[in-house]
Write an enzyme that holds these catalytic residues in place. Sequence first.
Site, short mmCIF file in Angstrom:
data_model
loop_
_atom_site.label_atom_id
_atom_site.label_comp_id
_atom_site.label_asym_id
_atom_site.label_seq_id
_atom_site.Cartn_x
_atom_site.Cartn_y
_atom_site.Cartn_z
N SER A 141 63.94 49.52 27.46
CA SER A 141 63.32 50.35 26.76
C SER A 141 61.85 50.75 27.33
CB SER A 141 63.66 50.52 25.40
OG SER A 141 65.26 50.32 25.28
N GLU A 173 62.82 41.61 14.28
CA GLU A 173 63.90 42.91 14.76
C GLU A 173 63.36 44.29 13.42
OE1 GLU A 173 67.27 41.93 17.52
OE2 GLU A 173 67.17 44.39 17.89
N GLU A 211 80.03 41.64 19.41
CA GLU A 211 80.30 40.85 19.65
C GLU A 211 79.42 39.79 19.11
OE1 GLU A 211 80.85 42.94 21.94
OE2 GLU A 211 82.91 43.76 21.53
C1 LIG Z 1 70.04 51.38 24.60
C2 LIG Z 1 69.99 50.24 25.07
C3 LIG Z 1 68.78 49.82 24.89
C4 LIG Z 1 68.32 48.48 25.71
N1 LIG Z 1 66.97 48.28 25.59
C5 LIG Z 1 66.16 46.63 25.64
C6 LIG Z 1 65.25 46.60 25.39
O1 LIG Z 1 64.32 46.96 25.17
N2 LIG Z 1 64.82 45.28 25.99
C7 LIG Z 1 65.23 44.52 26.20
O2 LIG Z 1 65.25 43.62 26.75
N3 LIG Z 1 66.90 44.86 26.31
C8 LIG Z 1 68.10 45.71 26.13
N4 LIG Z 1 68.51 46.88 25.41
C9 LIG Z 1 69.79 45.14 26.78
C10 LIG Z 1 70.45 44.50 25.30
O3 LIG Z 1 70.06 43.36 24.43
C11 LIG Z 1 71.83 43.91 26.62
O4 LIG Z 1 72.11 45.40 27.44
C12 LIG Z 1 72.54 43.25 25.11
O5 LIG Z 1 72.01 42.32 24.72
C13 LIG Z 1 74.17 43.34 25.99
O6 LIG Z 1 73.75 41.92 27.33
P1 LIG Z 1 74.42 42.43 28.54
O7 LIG Z 1 74.02 43.56 28.71
O8 LIG Z 1 73.99 41.08 29.63
O9 LIG Z 1 76.36 42.20 28.65
P2 LIG Z 1 76.82 40.77 28.21
O10 LIG Z 1 76.10 40.13 27.61
O11 LIG Z 1 77.42 40.03 29.62
O12 LIG Z 1 78.42 41.64 27.68
C14 LIG Z 1 79.45 42.11 28.42
C15 LIG Z 1 80.56 41.78 27.50
O13 LIG Z 1 80.74 40.69 26.82
C16 LIG Z 1 80.83 40.15 25.55
N5 LIG Z 1 79.97 38.77 25.17
C17 LIG Z 1 78.73 38.05 26.24
N6 LIG Z 1 78.72 37.00 25.43
C18 LIG Z 1 80.08 36.88 24.14
C19 LIG Z 1 79.88 36.05 23.47
N7 LIG Z 1 78.95 34.61 23.38
N8 LIG Z 1 81.03 36.03 22.36
C20 LIG Z 1 81.68 37.09 22.46
N9 LIG Z 1 81.73 38.34 23.61
C21 LIG Z 1 80.69 37.84 24.49
C22 LIG Z 1 79.82 41.50 25.03
O14 LIG Z 1 79.90 41.81 23.78
C23 LIG Z 1 80.08 42.62 25.82
O15 LIG Z 1 81.19 43.44 25.10
C24 LIG Z 1 69.16 47.71 25.51
C25 LIG Z 1 70.23 47.78 25.85
C26 LIG Z 1 71.04 49.85 25.61
C27 LIG Z 1 72.43 49.31 25.73
#
Ligand SMILES: Cc1cc2nc3c(=O)[nH]c(=O)nc-3n(C[C@H](O)[C@H](O)[C@H](O)COP(=O)(O)OP(=O)(O)OC[C@H]3O[C@@H](n4cnc5c(N)ncnc54)[C@H](O)[C@@H]3O)c2cc1C
Lengths: 410, 369
Positions: free
Chosen positions: A166, A249, A377
């Site tokens: 972000s 946070e 989750e």
């Molecule tokens: C608007 C927005 C702003 C953001 N800003 C930042 C930022 O400034 N800096 C930064 O570093 N990141 C940022 N993020 C990233 C955000 O932290 C991640 O997208 C988030 O942590 C999910 O990771 P992922 O996208 O890799 O999804 P994944 O981790 O691949 O998850 C995919 C799905 O699998 C599920 N899942 C994964 N692991 C598990 C588990 N152990 N148990 C159950 N379910 C699970 C998840 O809940 C999800 O539904 C931002 C995201 C958004 C949408």
Amino acid sequence: MDLEDTKEEADYRASVRAFLDANAEPRSRSAAPARFYQVNEDRLKIAKAWQAKKAAAGFAGIRWPTEWGGQGLSAIHDVIYQQEEGKYAVPKGVFEIGLGMCIPTMMAFASKEQLERYTGPALRGEEIWCQLFSEPHGGSDLAGLRTRAVKDGDDWVINGQKIWTSGAHLSDYGILVTRTDPNVPKHKGLTMFFIDMHAPGVEVRPIHQMSGASHFNEVFFTDLRIPDAQRLGEVGDGWKVALTTLMNERLAVGDEPRPDIDDLFAFAQKFERNGKPAIKDPVVRDRIADWYAKSKGIEATRYRTFTRLSRGATPGPEASIGRVVNAMKQQEMARFALEMMGAGGMVSDPSVSQNGGEFQLSLLSSPGARIAGGTSEILRNIIAERVLGLPGDVRVDKDMAFKDVPSGRG
Amino acid sequence: MNFEFSDETQEIAGQGRRFLAGKDCLKTVRASLSGGEGSDAALWREMADLGWAGAAIPEEYGGHGIGYEALCAIAEELGRSLAPVPFAATNLAAEALLRTGSEEQKQAWLPKIAAGEATGTLALSEGNGPISEDAVTVRYADGKLTGTKWPVAHGATADFAVVVARDPDGRIVQVLAELGDGVTRTKLDSIDASRPQARLDFDGAPAALLQSNEDPWDATLSVIDRAAIITAFEEVGGAQACLDMAVDYAKTRYAFGRPIGSNQAIKHKLADVFVALELARSNAMMGALGLLSGEQDLSLAAATARVSSIQAFVTASSENIQTHGGIGFTWEADPQLFYRRANALALGLGSQDFWKDRLISALERRHAA
Ligand SMILES: Cc1cc2nc3c(=O)[nH]c(=O)nc-3n(C[C@H](O)[C@H](O)[C@H](O)COP(=O)(O)OP(=O)(O)OC[C@H]3O[C@@H](n4cnc5c(N)ncnc54)[C@H](O)[C@@H]3O)c2cc1C
């Protein structure tokens, strides 16, 4: 039992109000939600000017130590400021990550000289910071990140990619977690740095979100060279440093995202179906009552948290409650508003759409709230494990060298 | 900000919890399923000695006057332990008397209630259907009641009832009836025998008008609002007991070589119960704040508390059974007792549809103002 401020809190609130009254416009209920705006050059200028004004008046860095330009006050003061600021139309969303997460991490791990250099400009809104944590291979599983940092003399050379960062496109600095040793289990081989976002070897590419806006970015590192002095914490201690960041946070004190339950109720009163206001329909009453009870439940839960803060406690993992409930509720409420409109609900064109298309916009932006800052989750896992004390997940990667951890689709 | 029970109230709650833990309430509750007494009269008298029966009754009427905050905390402990006592029904009747009783009526009954010598109830429902003015048909004329009320909580044992009836002009009235001559009481089987229900047939039973300068129907609803807040605490206590039980079981029951609580299907379910419970607790506390500050119109706070506490207890009790698997479905195991209570409480004092409608009506009034 009461919801009253202590004398000291009331005095502080009065001083906050005096400042806001003199410097900002009250936010009207009908004004479009501020967060929907795409930040552009002009808006950035306004945001920076507002931050400078806050800093000059002593309403920035409320919880920071006075040594670094903060006010040295408690969490409850911060809460009071945010409660009051929420009632005014002021720019939001540009500085939160830097002031709430990055600089506090710096305070825990950077040198005195570095803090003298960086805290002031951040506080005054002159420099913006971002959080470079998530990667294509590690979002929820943050410790699965792959961006490599390799020692070269007194420097580190960094290659890899971050994503979903972000505000990276607006940022001057960022805190960056990297992998320095792939031969040990994943949590043990990480190291944290801070970097100059304008340095050669850093490339920021905005990501177009499904809502149409572009708040977050991909960030690529190609032979980015940084001095060892920009390391935060020990080599291999990056996980511990990252947890410090995440614990900072922002206190979940803000209002519900708009359109909120009051917007929905007002809409159901105004909008006519079958010749009478939608709110007269038992189905509409039933659904809105559900969301109202949830919404008030979160508000009252916040009062309980404030009570603990007011007595000197630190916020615990139960702060996740509001986020879990709000994220889903926002999406459901938007969908329900459109359902009330029937086929017209598809149309977001403000020339004809009810409420200037705000529910359509909410429909398209709310899915992000279930993902950002930890998915719903992951938040449920945290509640189950840290609040209820249920056992952790089975971890197949725990004792394995990172390079041997299975990585699925790539 | 001071949104928490006072130390004194928490002390009362702690004492209550220890006292009830020593009483094995669940044994009585289970026995009631096999025809045992649904209500433990001896336990109720002991509670009265502790000051619980008269917690919210002013001292001038023989009460303990420790107030609503304590009453809420006690209700939570009763809910947690499933105590089989006529607390809610008697409290409801006492509230009605306090609101609309004459000085003489108050003096006649409130001291006895506080001393545990008499119990009361509210006779409102007339069979199936939501709480509604239109559903009231029992007649009150010349000091006598005629007609049938069911279900009436603890109606088979209560000493008196506040009865909602109609006068010869068709207007709603509240009357006080000593349950004796002219009343046939029939115990009814129900889903929660530890909150026994009865049918009351009035055949010219003597009764006295309860006077108030309020509209009697509004007065009835106001009393129900107040009772809903107290009941919300019972529900919160019950939901907490279910969550504690489920978490405990999920940590110690193994399947596939690991605790069942390490599976996300169980974890997320229980996290959701925790969230629902915390929202309910917070809303109940807002209701308590309304009671304490003597607000007159509590309908919005009561409805909000009631909706979330019904949802929390019903969900917690059914997911507790689910977490226990087969053993949870047995007659002997405890989860079913909470499931019965949760659903009985969800229905007894106006069900969700009534309260949701009341909630929205309160919002409409507020916006119109
Ligand atoms: C608007 C927005 C702003 C953001 N800003 C930042 C930022 O400034 N800096 C930064 O570093 N990141 C940022 N993020 C990233 C955000 O932290 C991640 O997208 C988030 O942590 C999910 O990771 P992922 O996208 O890799 O999804 P994944 O981790 O691949 O998850 C995919 C799905 O699998 C599920 N899942 C994964 N692991 C598990 C588990 N152990 N148990 C159950 N379910 C699970 C998840 O809940 C999800 O539904 C931002 C995201 C958004 C949408």
